[in-house]
Design an enzyme around this catalytic site. Structure first.
Site, PDB file in Angstrom:
ATOM      1  N   GLN A   1       0.827  -1.218   0.000  1.00  0.00           N
ATOM      2  CA  GLN A   1       0.000   0.000   0.000  1.00  0.00           C
ATOM      3  C   GLN A   1       0.857   1.261   0.000  1.00  0.00           C
ATOM      4  O   GLN A   1       0.364   2.350   0.213  1.00  0.00           O
ATOM      5  CB  GLN A   1      -0.903   0.011   1.238  1.00  0.00           C
ATOM      6  CG  GLN A   1      -1.833  -1.190   1.317  1.00  0.00           C
ATOM      7  CD  GLN A   1      -2.710  -1.152   2.552  1.00  0.00           C
ATOM      8  OE1 GLN A   1      -3.282  -0.120   2.892  1.00  0.00           O
ATOM      9  NE2 GLN A   1      -2.793  -2.270   3.244  1.00  0.00           N
ATOM     10  N   GLY A   2       2.134   1.076  -0.184  1.00  0.00           N
ATOM     11  CA  GLY A   2       3.003   2.258  -0.255  1.00  0.00           C
ATOM     12  C   GLY A   2       3.549   2.707   1.084  1.00  0.00           C
ATOM     13  O   GLY A   2       4.258   3.709   1.169  1.00  0.00           O
TER      14      GLY A   2
ATOM     15  N   GLN B   1      14.691 -10.323  -2.662  1.00  0.00           N
ATOM     16  CA  GLN B   1      13.304 -10.040  -3.037  1.00  0.00           C
ATOM     17  C   GLN B   1      12.900  -8.577  -2.822  1.00  0.00           C
ATOM     18  O   GLN B   1      11.815  -8.175  -3.241  1.00  0.00           O
ATOM     19  CB  GLN B   1      12.333 -10.984  -2.294  1.00  0.00           C
ATOM     20  CG  GLN B   1      12.231 -10.773  -0.798  1.00  0.00           C
ATOM     21  CD  GLN B   1      13.308 -11.529  -0.007  1.00  0.00           C
ATOM     22  OE1 GLN B   1      14.310 -11.972  -0.560  1.00  0.00           O
ATOM     23  NE2 GLN B   1      13.093 -11.644   1.290  1.00  0.00           N
TER      24      GLN B   1
ATOM     25  N   TYR C   1      13.898  -1.198  -3.282  1.00  0.00           N
ATOM     26  CA  TYR C   1      14.839  -0.120  -2.954  1.00  0.00           C
ATOM     27  C   TYR C   1      15.313   0.616  -4.205  1.00  0.00           C
ATOM     28  O   TYR C   1      15.575   1.824  -4.157  1.00  0.00           O
ATOM     29  CB  TYR C   1      16.018  -0.671  -2.150  1.00  0.00           C
ATOM     30  CG  TYR C   1      15.620  -1.101  -0.747  1.00  0.00           C
ATOM     31  CD1 TYR C   1      15.142  -0.160   0.168  1.00  0.00           C
ATOM     32  CD2 TYR C   1      15.706  -2.424  -0.339  1.00  0.00           C
ATOM     33  CE1 TYR C   1      14.757  -0.540   1.438  1.00  0.00           C
ATOM     34  CE2 TYR C   1      15.330  -2.820   0.937  1.00  0.00           C
ATOM     35  CZ  TYR C   1      14.855  -1.868   1.825  1.00  0.00           C
ATOM     36  OH  TYR C   1      14.468  -2.242   3.086  1.00  0.00           O
TER      37      TYR C   1
END
Lengths: 182, 182
Positions: free
Chosen positions: B128-129, B157, B162
């Protein structure tokens, strides 16, 4: 002192485990520890290792200049050293004068992880095992402090140097990543 | 407050630069900052971001359990947090109860470098950010503190996660390296 000297004479090698056991102790952070070894030419050289965080910033700048690093504001260098968990310096002594010939420091959460930064050996003293010894002592000190994960970011030309010390790259695919301001 | 709310309503997105500008301030380390956003179903959700280093260790353990991390002694976790430069927590509020749903911390020499550790978002709140927002706020806080090099070690993963935030792997061949006790 005599026994200490004999160890060196016997091994002709500063990277012996006997020696390592003698060097680190509980008060290491405040002590200057003596290393003696035979140079290639057979000259006896005094090299001191210190975990004291008091470092002459101008000497350190000169050392960093010698390996061509970009200069950094001394004020920021001081703050970085003051906020490092371990600071290690190597000194060469000649005619009762001290020369800073090696340096490294580590940041840490003082519990799980430490990250080693700014590892430097003066070019005149490279290739003699001093970098190895400096790193081994830092690792030993961090292990003494119960740090289990020691990390660093290695330039391509020193990756093998660190591999010989037991460091591994990208374990289980874990990647070192960097963020810089645009 | 109304203006703040409007920003969210307009963007339907917690990762807007307008919002980011509002969140970080000089006293951020001591403040709990409010984030409101619309969930997928249209529900209004209150999420708080805090840079306060006081963290309930049992809540943190529960959060780390939720993503399957190996348990660590709480005493060592406390020391690590106390010796981190930045500690960021995300809380979800429902019926006046607070739930820790996100966490991250950074060690630093407080001058040049920082290293981010222990980034975790509760599985129910992933995708969801929120992780993005947490990281963006930590970066902003470190930049505010004049830290130029932000590093981390990313599991395979999450490398792409990043990368989207501007982190790069192995710049100029620099390799992240690890040393563990045998």
């Amino acid at each position: 002192m005599m026994a200490f000297w004999k160890i060196f004479f016997k091994h002709h090698n500063i990277f012996s485990s006997n020696l390592n056991n003698q060097l680190v102790n509980q008060d290491a952070a405040d002590k200057i520890l003596l290393v003696k070894y035979l140079e290639g030419r057979g000259t006896i050289v005094n090299v001191y290792l210190s975990f004291n965080s008091y470092v002459n910033l101008h000497d350190l700048e000169k050392l960093c200049d010698s390996v061509g690093w970009v200069r950094r504001p001394l004020k920021k260098v001081k703050i970085a050293i003051d906020n490092s968990f371990v600071t290690a310096s190597l000194f060469y002594e000649q005619n009762k004068k001290k020369f800073l010939i090696g340096f490294a420091r580590a940041t840490s959460d003082t519990s799980f992880n430490a990250t080693i930064w700014d590892v430097v050996i003066h070019p005149d003293f490279q290739g003699q095992g001093l970098g190895k010894m400096l790193m081994a002592q830092i690792i030993k000190q961090l292990r003494y402090e119960d740090i289990n994960t020691i990390t660093l970011f290695a330039d391509p030309q020193v990756v093998n140097f660190y591999k010989h010390l037991g460091f591994i790259t990208d374990p289980d695919g874990v990647k070192g990543m960097f963020w810089y301001p645009l």
